[in-house]
Structure formats: structure tokens, C-alpha cells
Design a protein around this motif. Structure first.
Motif, PDB file in Angstrom:
ATOM      1  N   CYS A   1      -1.615  -6.565   9.993  1.00 36.99           N
ATOM      2  CA  CYS A   1      -2.838  -5.798  10.199  1.00 36.99           C
ATOM      3  C   CYS A   1      -2.988  -4.809   9.052  1.00 36.99           C
ATOM      4  O   CYS A   1      -2.027  -4.496   8.345  1.00 36.99           O
ATOM      5  CB  CYS A   1      -2.829  -5.081  11.548  1.00 36.99           C
ATOM      6  SG  CYS A   1      -1.631  -3.731  11.635  1.00 36.99           S
ATOM      7  N   ALA A   2      -4.206  -4.290   8.895  1.00 36.42           N
ATOM      8  CA  ALA A   2      -4.497  -3.282   7.874  1.00 36.42           C
ATOM      9  C   ALA A   2      -4.622  -1.918   8.550  1.00 36.42           C
ATOM     10  O   ALA A   2      -5.237  -1.794   9.613  1.00 36.42           O
ATOM     11  CB  ALA A   2      -5.792  -3.636   7.138  1.00 36.42           C
ATOM     12  N   VAL A   3      -4.038  -0.882   7.912  1.00 35.69           N
ATOM     13  CA  VAL A   3      -4.072   0.474   8.449  1.00 35.69           C
ATOM     14  C   VAL A   3      -4.630   1.388   7.367  1.00 35.69           C
ATOM     15  O   VAL A   3      -4.088   1.443   6.249  1.00 35.69           O
ATOM     16  CB  VAL A   3      -2.671   0.948   8.888  1.00 35.69           C
ATOM     17  CG1 VAL A   3      -2.767   2.341   9.498  1.00 35.69           C
ATOM     18  CG2 VAL A   3      -2.053  -0.024   9.874  1.00 35.69           C
ATOM     19  N   THR A   4      -5.698   2.106   7.695  1.00 36.92           N
ATOM     20  CA  THR A   4      -6.304   3.066   6.774  1.00 36.92           C
ATOM     21  C   THR A   4      -5.899   4.469   7.200  1.00 36.92           C
ATOM     22  O   THR A   4      -6.130   4.861   8.361  1.00 36.92           O
ATOM     23  CB  THR A   4      -7.831   2.943   6.770  1.00 36.92           C
ATOM     24  OG1 THR A   4      -8.192   1.604   6.394  1.00 36.92           O
ATOM     25  CG2 THR A   4      -8.449   3.936   5.801  1.00 36.92           C
ATOM     26  N   VAL A   5      -5.285   5.241   6.283  1.00 33.27           N
ATOM     27  CA  VAL A   5      -4.810   6.595   6.562  1.00 33.27           C
ATOM     28  C   VAL A   5      -5.585   7.556   5.684  1.00 33.27           C
ATOM     29  O   VAL A   5      -5.583   7.429   4.442  1.00 33.27           O
ATOM     30  CB  VAL A   5      -3.295   6.722   6.294  1.00 33.27           C
ATOM     31  CG1 VAL A   5      -2.839   8.144   6.577  1.00 33.27           C
ATOM     32  CG2 VAL A   5      -2.526   5.721   7.142  1.00 33.27           C
ATOM     33  N   ARG A   6      -6.279   8.520   6.308  1.00 27.10           N
ATOM     34  CA  ARG A   6      -7.036   9.533   5.573  1.00 27.10           C
ATOM     35  C   ARG A   6      -6.235  10.826   5.540  1.00 27.10           C
ATOM     36  O   ARG A   6      -5.706  11.265   6.568  1.00 27.10           O
ATOM     37  CB  ARG A   6      -8.389   9.770   6.231  1.00 27.10           C
ATOM     38  CG  ARG A   6      -9.312  10.693   5.442  1.00 27.10           C
ATOM     39  CD  ARG A   6     -10.738  10.553   5.944  1.00 27.10           C
ATOM     40  NE  ARG A   6     -10.867  11.009   7.320  1.00 27.10           N
ATOM     41  CZ  ARG A   6     -11.252  12.257   7.657  1.00 27.10           C
ATOM     42  NH1 ARG A   6     -11.533  13.134   6.706  1.00 27.10           N
ATOM     43  NH2 ARG A   6     -11.378  12.586   8.915  1.00 27.10           N
TER      44      ARG A   6
ATOM     45  N   PHE B   1      -4.959   6.265   2.116  1.00 25.99           N
ATOM     46  CA  PHE B   1      -4.034   5.165   1.870  1.00 25.99           C
ATOM     47  C   PHE B   1      -4.532   3.959   2.649  1.00 25.99           C
ATOM     48  O   PHE B   1      -5.028   4.081   3.784  1.00 25.99           O
ATOM     49  CB  PHE B   1      -2.620   5.512   2.329  1.00 25.99           C
ATOM     50  CG  PHE B   1      -1.953   6.596   1.524  1.00 25.99           C
ATOM     51  CD1 PHE B   1      -1.161   6.278   0.433  1.00 25.99           C
ATOM     52  CD2 PHE B   1      -2.128   7.939   1.852  1.00 25.99           C
ATOM     53  CE1 PHE B   1      -0.543   7.274  -0.310  1.00 25.99           C
ATOM     54  CE2 PHE B   1      -1.518   8.934   1.122  1.00 25.99           C
ATOM     55  CZ  PHE B   1      -0.733   8.608   0.035  1.00 25.99           C
ATOM     56  N   LEU B   2      -4.366   2.770   2.082  1.00 31.18           N
ATOM     57  CA  LEU B   2      -4.659   1.512   2.749  1.00 31.18           C
ATOM     58  C   LEU B   2      -3.360   0.713   2.808  1.00 31.18           C
ATOM     59  O   LEU B   2      -2.870   0.221   1.783  1.00 31.18           O
ATOM     60  CB  LEU B   2      -5.743   0.726   1.998  1.00 31.18           C
ATOM     61  CG  LEU B   2      -6.145  -0.608   2.638  1.00 31.18           C
ATOM     62  CD1 LEU B   2      -6.678  -0.392   4.057  1.00 31.18           C
ATOM     63  CD2 LEU B   2      -7.184  -1.331   1.775  1.00 31.18           C
ATOM     64  N   LEU B   3      -2.818   0.599   4.016  1.00 30.44           N
ATOM     65  CA  LEU B   3      -1.507  -0.005   4.216  1.00 30.44           C
ATOM     66  C   LEU B   3      -1.649  -1.358   4.898  1.00 30.44           C
ATOM     67  O   LEU B   3      -2.594  -1.583   5.677  1.00 30.44           O
ATOM     68  CB  LEU B   3      -0.619   0.906   5.071  1.00 30.44           C
ATOM     69  CG  LEU B   3      -0.502   2.370   4.635  1.00 30.44           C
ATOM     70  CD1 LEU B   3       0.350   3.138   5.638  1.00 30.44           C
ATOM     71  CD2 LEU B   3       0.081   2.464   3.239  1.00 30.44           C
TER      72      LEU B   3
ATOM     73  N   GLY C   1       0.780  -1.223   0.000  1.00 24.27           N
ATOM     74  CA  GLY C   1       0.000   0.000   0.000  1.00 24.27           C
ATOM     75  C   GLY C   1       0.814   1.277   0.000  1.00 24.27           C
ATOM     76  O   GLY C   1       0.235   2.369   0.027  1.00 24.27           O
ATOM     77  N   ASP C   2       2.144   1.201  -0.043  1.00 27.13           N
ATOM     78  CA  ASP C   2       2.978   2.407  -0.025  1.00 27.13           C
ATOM     79  C   ASP C   2       4.158   2.218  -0.976  1.00 27.13           C
ATOM     80  O   ASP C   2       5.306   2.044  -0.549  1.00 27.13           O
ATOM     81  CB  ASP C   2       3.477   2.681   1.403  1.00 27.13           C
ATOM     82  CG  ASP C   2       4.269   3.975   1.508  1.00 27.13           C
ATOM     83  OD1 ASP C   2       4.072   4.863   0.658  1.00 27.13           O
ATOM     84  OD2 ASP C   2       5.083   4.100   2.454  1.00 27.13           O
ATOM     85  N   PRO C   3       3.923   2.248  -2.274  1.00 28.66           N
ATOM     86  CA  PRO C   3       5.033   2.015  -3.217  1.00 28.66           C
ATOM     87  C   PRO C   3       6.053   3.144  -3.232  1.00 28.66           C
ATOM     88  O   PRO C   3       7.216   2.919  -3.580  1.00 28.66           O
ATOM     89  CB  PRO C   3       4.315   1.881  -4.562  1.00 28.66           C
ATOM     90  CG  PRO C   3       3.040   2.662  -4.398  1.00 28.66           C
ATOM     91  CD  PRO C   3       2.635   2.470  -2.971  1.00 28.66           C
ATOM     92  N   SER C   4       5.647   4.367  -2.890  1.00 29.63           N
ATOM     93  CA  SER C   4       6.591   5.493  -2.933  1.00 29.63           C
ATOM     94  C   SER C   4       7.333   5.695  -1.617  1.00 29.63           C
ATOM     95  O   SER C   4       8.139   6.617  -1.507  1.00 29.63           O
ATOM     96  CB  SER C   4       5.847   6.784  -3.297  1.00 29.63           C
ATOM     97  OG  SER C   4       4.796   7.040  -2.379  1.00 29.63           O
ATOM     98  N   GLY C   5       7.089   4.870  -0.619  1.00 24.82           N
ATOM     99  CA  GLY C   5       7.825   4.958   0.639  1.00 24.82           C
ATOM    100  C   GLY C   5       7.533   6.203   1.447  1.00 24.82           C
ATOM    101  O   GLY C   5       8.443   6.802   2.025  1.00 24.82           O
TER     102      GLY C   5
END
Length: 808
Positions: A372-377, A348-350, A315-319
């Protein structure tokens, strides 16, 4: 070991050597008697013993009556003479002294107190036999007394508590630790032989016999599986050591405690407390914590098996996110490390995974939730406008006039979904050349652009502008406009140097001239040099020869030109497409030159400086030394003149008129100054008697020299009385005057005015006048004493004394 028997035996026991004459025998009638010194019948003389008495064994801790007899030592010579016996060595006459004694006549060896093998295991004594005169009749005999051990000491462990550890999940047969004990009794006997065993185990989980012990070495070993630190972290064992080879009936025992700690291994991976987590972040913020990720781990806290390591798995290809670990709580801190843009991505959904720092132990169970799944707004924020490109480069020629348009320098507002307007302003404009329209962002010139300005570096001029939006709160951004100025031919060249010097008689080569131009090629050199045609005398007297595009030489055309200062107009042109030229007046100094071609008659200081510059260091030092010597001589001369002047002032004030016939110029003190000095008190000149006593204005005043000091105190004139006293007082004052000149002179007294109250001096006029008068004295007056006043009054003594008939 010899064990005496209570019943006599019908024979005699002897020990000896077939080839020697000496034997030691035990009597059959008295088995407690030893004969270490025994002779064979018919042997002649003494023979040396060759047999050592067997050790005597005595049990320790004996409770018998003391002294307790051990053995009797005799020599066969005591039958024919009386002998005395004694023993020496540690335990007899050496520390511990008195343990063993011997009867001097009977030779009975006895022990006086109980023995302790743990203190002294054996005694080495020596027996002696002497006659009544103290003469040795036999060689000394060695006696060894061994103390027989008894089980009188319990075992002693090296520590009261032994600590050991074993990793959890250890296999049976794993060594845990070793317990050790010691017994002071003889280890070669059963009294000192120990055996170990485990008495109790606490807790008895998961088995009552988790450990065993090697009964001879004390090694504690695991015998059952199932060690789990999370279930039982520590075991306490009570260990016993028993002597007499572990005999429970006869052995003595001691106990100690063995603490076994179960060491943690990574057999419990971290598990997330929830399947999903949520967080928010404002766009363009960095190093902000978005969410706290919590895990559980059954391993020992703050160890490598407990510490968790997090990573973003998807969920974070750009780091843009990272998950460092909080060492105190073992939480994962989801953090933004690169700014996020609301206009590009609103959420983002990490996927975040966790594992321990230490690798998992073999056979460790798999975690229930390892990820675990982390949702970032992403939250929107007012962003400042951005100039693009930044910097913006504009190429143009210099010399652009004021008011000319240059470029449009605008910024873009990143808030695409917000309707906001942008206004522009100037931040930095060092030369004040530019203006910007606040609404459109069009940039125009406010002054003429000059590439040669000091604000231009490498043909580039930088100005900074700001763009501000009308958001809440307002945001702004800056950008740089860079002007790349192209050179034009806008500067005429300048002649250098502005002044030169030539000889009145020309000598080749002439004077070198060059030029400078702030423009760049091709608007600068090569230069063209030319003499002006006006006035005509210029070309008649001078000629200008161009050596190359940068250098020209000025020479005299005529054979000789009078010395003086001339102005020669020289025109210099550059190489621009439209050449620019400048006519400069070259100041030429024509002078007479010496053989080296240098002008003569220059300023002496300049010539001296030039000469000093041409001299070597040694010559300069020599000149300076001469100057110093001259200064010293001048100072010495001044001191000598001052001393000579002081000596002259110390001379007598008056001289003989015959010796000094010079006229003297009388000088008075000058008191010029302010207006108050113009008010003169003339009464002081007419009434000298009214002067204040002791004042500085009365008395005798030297008129040929201005007083050096204002404290002259001459005696005041007397109104009446003997004139001789008055003159004498004046003489004494003059002799003590420190301001006296270096030569003798007359003393002039103040004018007394008309009607003076002083007596007449007519009696001094002539010795034969006969006018005795009241105040003077006539021929009966004796003036010879004047000769005693010094050379100054010797003439008066000649005139009015005994030789007064003569006239000078």
C-alpha cells in the motif's frame, strides 16, 4: 479332548508306552470312566504313571443343572479294596473353593456352578486315591480343566472420543489418527477378532467420504483432497468395532467418536484493506504513530500464519519511519523513529509491504493487495535556536582586563520561514567573568581572567548561554563558550619552607630550600635563589648555595652563631621572559645541637613524642605498662590514706592533757555569699537559751576542724541543774561525732555572755575551798565518778576527788 459317547463301544481304549508298564484306559462299557492307575497282568508291584490325562474342556456360562458331572476317575485297585477319592488345587480346596467336587467313593468329578473364561481360563487340579486308613495307594494325577470361550463380551473402545488433526490441503493417504478397541473374549477365536468401519461423517463437505479406516488396525486416513480450514475447521466421525471378524449377523458391536481438526497452514497471505493510507506528524517528534495500516488474513488468528510483518519498501532512504505490528489487532503502526524537519521535507510518500511470520504454504494463492501507499505530511513547529559551533572555543591569554571583547556567540533559528528575533542571556558563569549582549550576542569580560583560578580546569573555562526566540510558544536553546586561557608570568615564586632550624655550630650540608610557582613553564622554574644585601649581617653570617634550578642550601658562614631566632631575607626569581621575583623572610631558629645534629632544650612533650616514635613497639608497650602500674599504686595509696583518715576520725574526741599539749587553731565555718548573709543575728550568741530547740546553731561545736556534715546535733546548754549531766551529754555527743579529727582535741563551748542564767562552776575550782555554795558542792561533794567517764576527765577526778590536795 474327550467327548463321551452315549453308546457303549465293544472295545477298550488305552494309551501307554511300549517300554513301560503303566497305561490309562477308558472302559468300552462306560466311556465316562477313566483308569489313570491301571496295571498290566502279571506285573509285580506298583509302577509309576507316565501318561498325563488330556485336558477336560468345559464351556463357560453353562445353564445346565448343577452339579454337572464331568468325568469319573477310578483306580483298578478298588476291586480288591475300598478306596476314597479326592481332588485338590485352585477351584477345589483353594480359592475359588468348591467349584469342582469329586465323589469320594464313586470318583465322579463334577462342576458346581457356571464358569467364566474371562475370570479364570483354566483350572489345574490334582486327583488322589487313598485307602480307608488314609494311606496313599496311588500317586496323585494332574487334571486340567479348560473353560471353553463363548462370545459373551462386546468390544470396548479405549476412549469415548478420539482427537486427531490433519493439516489443511493434505494429500489423500495422509494418516490422521488411530482408534483402538479391545474385546475380553479369546482373541485366538472369532469371538475376540475385531473389525472397524466408519459409520457417519459430519459435515459431508466437500465430499461425503473424506476419510477411510483400516478395518484391522483402526488407522483413519484421508481419501479425498480439498481439506480447507477456512471452509471446514473440524470433522466428526462415528467409528464402529465388531467382533466375530465383523460379522453383522453374529458379531457384537460398539461405537466411538473421532474428532478430526483441520490444522491451519499459511495458505492465505495478508491483504491491505485499502490501497492508500494518510498520516501527519509534527516535526522533531519521535516515537509518534503516524498512521494505522489494517490488513485481513483468513488464517487462524494469533498464529504465525496470521501474524503480519510490515516493512517500508520505498520512500524512506534515511530510515526515519518504522512499522511495528500490534499483536492484538494485527495492524501496522507507522511510527517516526528519527525526527523530521519541516524546513527540509514537508511530506513523505512511503510504500509499505506486509507478509506473514510463517512462510507461505506450497500452492498458496497470491494476495490481491500485498502493498500500500502511505502519504505522511510534516507539520511545522517552533524550534529553539541552535548555536553553531557548540561548544565554541576561544584561545586567549589570561590577565585580560574587564570590558575587553572576546567573541560573538550567536545562534541560528531553524524556522527559516518565520520572522522571529533571538535574544541572548547567560545561564552559567561560575567565576562571573563574562557578559553577553542580549541582542548581538557579543561576549566581553566582566573581570580579569586568571588561569590559576579554581574554576579553570586544564586551562579551560566553560560558560553556558541561552538563545530564546519570540515565537508562539517561545523556544530556546543553549550553547557553551569555552575559553582556553594561555599562561602569562603573573605570579612570583614563593619560598618553601617558611621556617627552618640549624645548629649554632654549622655542619654540612645546610638547610634545603625550594620554591613554588602557580604559573606554568616557561614562566615557572628553574628558579634563582639569592640572599638579600640588606642588612649587611645577612651575608656576613649566612651563605646560600644553589644546587639546581629547584633547590638551594642555606649554610652558616661563620664558625658559631648564638642561639636564637633570625630572619634571613631570600630572593627567588622565576624563568619568565619578564622574570618575577619575591623576597621572603626565612625564619631560622639557631639552637645548640647534640651529637646527632638535633636541637637540645626542646619542649619535653615533643622530645618524648619523638623518643616514643623512635622506639619499637615493645618499648612503647613497656612504657605504657609502667604508667598503668604507677597509676594503680597512686590509687591504692589514696585509698589507704582515706581509710587511715577515717580511722583517726573514729578515735575519741578528747585526750588527756598530759598526752596532748599542742595548741590548736580554732576554725569556724565560713558562710560568705550574698547580701543576705551579711545580716548576722548576734542575739543567738548572747542568749543561747533562746535558740530554737534542735537547731543547728546551738550546742557543742568543734572548732579545730570544719564539720564534714551539717547535721551535728550537740545537746543544748541547760540553764540550771547539775553541770555533770551537761558535761556527760557533751561527751556522748562528741564520741558519736562522725566529723571528729584524726587526733584528740579540746571541746570549746560557746560564749555565754554576761548575765548568763547558767549556774556557777566555782565549786569545781578546788576540793578544799570550802565554798559549797548552793549550786556547786564543797568538800562533801564526791567527784570520784569522773574517773569513770574516761581518760578525758581523769585529771578532774584527781584534782577534785580523793587526792584533791595535790596540785598539778
Amino acid at each position: 479332548r474327550w467327548d463321551p459317547s452315549p453308546q457303549p463301544r465293544p472295545f477298550q481304549r488305552c494309551r501307554g508306552n511300549r517300554n513301560h508298564m503303566t497305561r490309562v484306559c477308558v472302559s468300552t462299557q462306560d466311556p465316562d470312566v477313566l483308569f489313570p492307575w491301571r496295571r498290566r497282568a502279571g506285573s509285580g508291584g506298583r509302577v509309576k504313571r507316565d501318561w498325563v490325562i488330556p485336558p477336560i474342556n468345559v464351556p463357560e456360562n453353562s445353564r445346565g443343572q448343577f452339579p454337572e458331572d464331568l468325568v469319573r476317575i477310578r483306580s483298578d485297585r478298588d476291586r480288591s479294596r475300598t478306596l476314597r477319592y479326592s481332588v485338590t488345587g485352585p477351584g477345589a480346596d483353594q480359592p475359588p473353593a468348591g467349584v469342582f467336587v469329586i465323589g469320594p467313593v464313586s470318583g465322579q468329578l463334577a462342576v458346581t456352578r457356571p464358569l467364566d473364561r474371562e475370570h479364570i481360563a483354566s483350572f489345574h487340579l490334582r486327583a488322589h486315591a487313598v485307602d480307608l486308613n488314609g494311606n496313599q495307594v496311588e500317586n496323585p494325577v494332574d487334571i486340567v480343566v479348560n473353560v471353553v470361550d463363548q462370545n459373551d463380551n462386546r468390544p470396548e473402545f479405549a476412549h469415548a472420543v478420539f482427537n486427531g488433526s490433519v493439516p489443511e490441503g493434505a494429500r489423500p493417504g495422509t494418516l490422521v489418527m488411530t482408534v483402538t478397541a479391545a474385546d475380553r473374549d479369546d482373541p485366538k477365536t472369532a469371538n475376540g477378532m475385531l473389525r472397524y468401519r466408519i459409520i457417519t461423517q459430519n459435515p459431508q463437505s466437500p465430499s461425503a467420504a473424506m476419510f477411510t479406516i483400516n478395518n484391522r488396525t483402526g488407522d483413519i486416513i484421508t481419501v479425498a483432497a480439498g481439506l480447507d480450514r477456512e471452509s471446514v475447521a473440524q470433522y466428526t466421525l462415528v467409528v464402529q468395532a465388531t467382533d466375530m471378524e465383523g460379522s453383522p449377523a453374529y458379531g457384537l458391536s460398539a461405537t466411538a467418536t473421532a474428532v478430526v481438526r483441520v490444522a491451519d497452514v499459511n495458505d492465505n497471505p495478508p491483504e491491505f484493506t485499502a490501497d492508500a493510507f494518510f498520516g501527519e506528524v509534527v516535526e522533531n517528534r519521535v516515537n509518534a504513530v503516524v498512521a494505522n495500516l489494517t490488513v485481513t488474513d483468513g488464517d487462524q488468528p494469533h498464529t504465525a500464519a496470521w501474524a503480519a510483518v510490515y516493512r517500508v519498501a520505498a520512500g524512506d532512504p534515511s530510515g526515519r519511519f518504522a512499522v511495528p505490528t500490534d499483536p492484538a489487532t494485527n495492524r501496522g503502526l507507522l511510527t517516526v523513529v528519527k525526527p523530521v524537519d519541516f524546513e527540509l521535507t514537508r511530506s513523505f510518500l512511503l510504500t509499505v509491504e506486509a507478509e506473514n511470520e510463517a512462510p507461505p504454504a506450497p500452492g498458496a494463492r497470491a494476495p490481491r493487495r500485498a502493498a500500500c501507499a502511505v502519504t505522511v505530511r510534516v507539520l511545522d513547529a517552533n524550534e529553539g535556536p541552535e548555536f553553531d559551533p557548540d561548544p565554541k572555543v576561544v584561545r586567549l591569554e589570561e590577565g585580560l582586563p574587564a570590558g575587553a571583547p572576546l567573541a560573538t556567540f550567536t545562534a541560528r533559528d531553524p524556522d527559516r520561514f518565520a520572522r522571529q528575533s533571538v535574544r541572548y542571556s547567560k545561564v552559567s558563569d561560575p567565576a562571573g567573568w563574562l557578559d553577553i549582549d542580549p541582542v548581538s550576542g557579543r561576549v566581553s569580560t566582566a573581570a580579569v581572567l586568571d588561569r590559576e583560578s579554581p574554576y579553570v580546569r586544564d586551562d579551560r573555562y566553560n560558560a553556558t548561554f541561552r538563545a530564546t526566540d519570540d515565537g508562539t510558544p517561545p523556544a530556546s536553546g543553549t550553547g557553551t563558550l569555552q575559553l582556553h586561557l594561555l599562561d602569562i608570568n603573573d605570579h612570583a615564586p614563593r619560598l618553601f619552607p617558611p621556617e627552618v632550624e640549624v645548629c649554632e655550630r654549622p655542619r654540612p650540608p645546610g638547610v634545603n630550600l625550594t620554591a613554588s610557582d602557580p604559573d606554568r613553564a616557561p614562566n615557572a622554574g628553574p628558579f634563582a635563589f639569592q640572599l638579600a644585601s640588606r642588612p649587611p649581617a645577612v651575608r656576613r653570617n649566612w651563605t646560600l648555595h644553589q644546587v639546581n634550578g629547584e633547590l638551594a642550601q642555606l649554610r652558616l658562614r661563620i664558625g658559631r652563631l648564638a642561639s636564637g631566632l633570625y630572619e634571613v631575607p631570600v630572593s627567588v626569581s622565576d624563568s619568565g621572559s619578564l622574570p618575577m621575583s619575591r623576597t621572603s623572610l626565612l625564619r631560622v631558629k639557631v639552637c645548640a645541637c647534640d651529637r646527632r645534629g638535633d636541637c637540645v632544650g626542646r619542649d619535653r612533650a615533643a622530645a618524648a613524642a619523638a623518643a616514643a616514635a623512635g622506639m619499637g613497639a615493645g618499648a612503647v608497650v613497656g612504657v605504657l605498662a609502667c604508667v598503668v602500674v604507677l597509676l594503680v599504686l597512686v590509687l591504692l595509696l589514696a585509698l589507704w590514706a582515706k581509710r587511715r583518715d577515717g580511722g583517726r576520725r573514729a578515735k575519741q574526741l578528747l585526750v588527756d592533757p598530759e598526752d596532748d599539749v599542742r595548741d590548736n587553731i580554732l576554725k569556724y565555718d565560713e558562710e560568705g555569699g550574698g547580701e543576705e548573709d551579711q545580716d548576722y543575728d548576734l542575739s543567738q550568741l548572747q542568749q543561747p537559751d533562746a535558740a530554737e530547740p534542735g537547731g543547728g546553731g546551738g550546742g557543742v561545736r568543734r572548732l579545730d576542724e570544719r564539720p564534714l556534715r551539717r547535721e551535728h546535733r550537740y545537746p543544748p546548754r541547760c540553764a540550771a541543774g547539775d553541770i555533770g549531766d551537761f558535761i556527760y551529754e557533751g561527751l556522748r555527743a562528741a564520741d558519736g561525732d562522725p566529723a571528729a579529727p584524726p587526733y584528740d582535741s579540746l571541746l570549746v563551748f560557746d560564749y555565754e555572755g554576761g548575765g548568763s542564767t547558767a549556774g556557777t562552776l566555782s565549786s569545781l575550782h578546788s576540793a578544799s575551798s570550802g565554798g559549797g555554795g548552793d549550786g556547786g558542792g564543797g568538800g562533801d561533794q564526791d567527784y570520784d565518778y569522773l574517773a569513770d567517764w574516761g581518760p578525758r576527765f581523769r585529771k578532774l577526778a584527781d584534782l577534785y576527788g580523793g587526792g584533791g590536795g595535790e596540785e598539778d
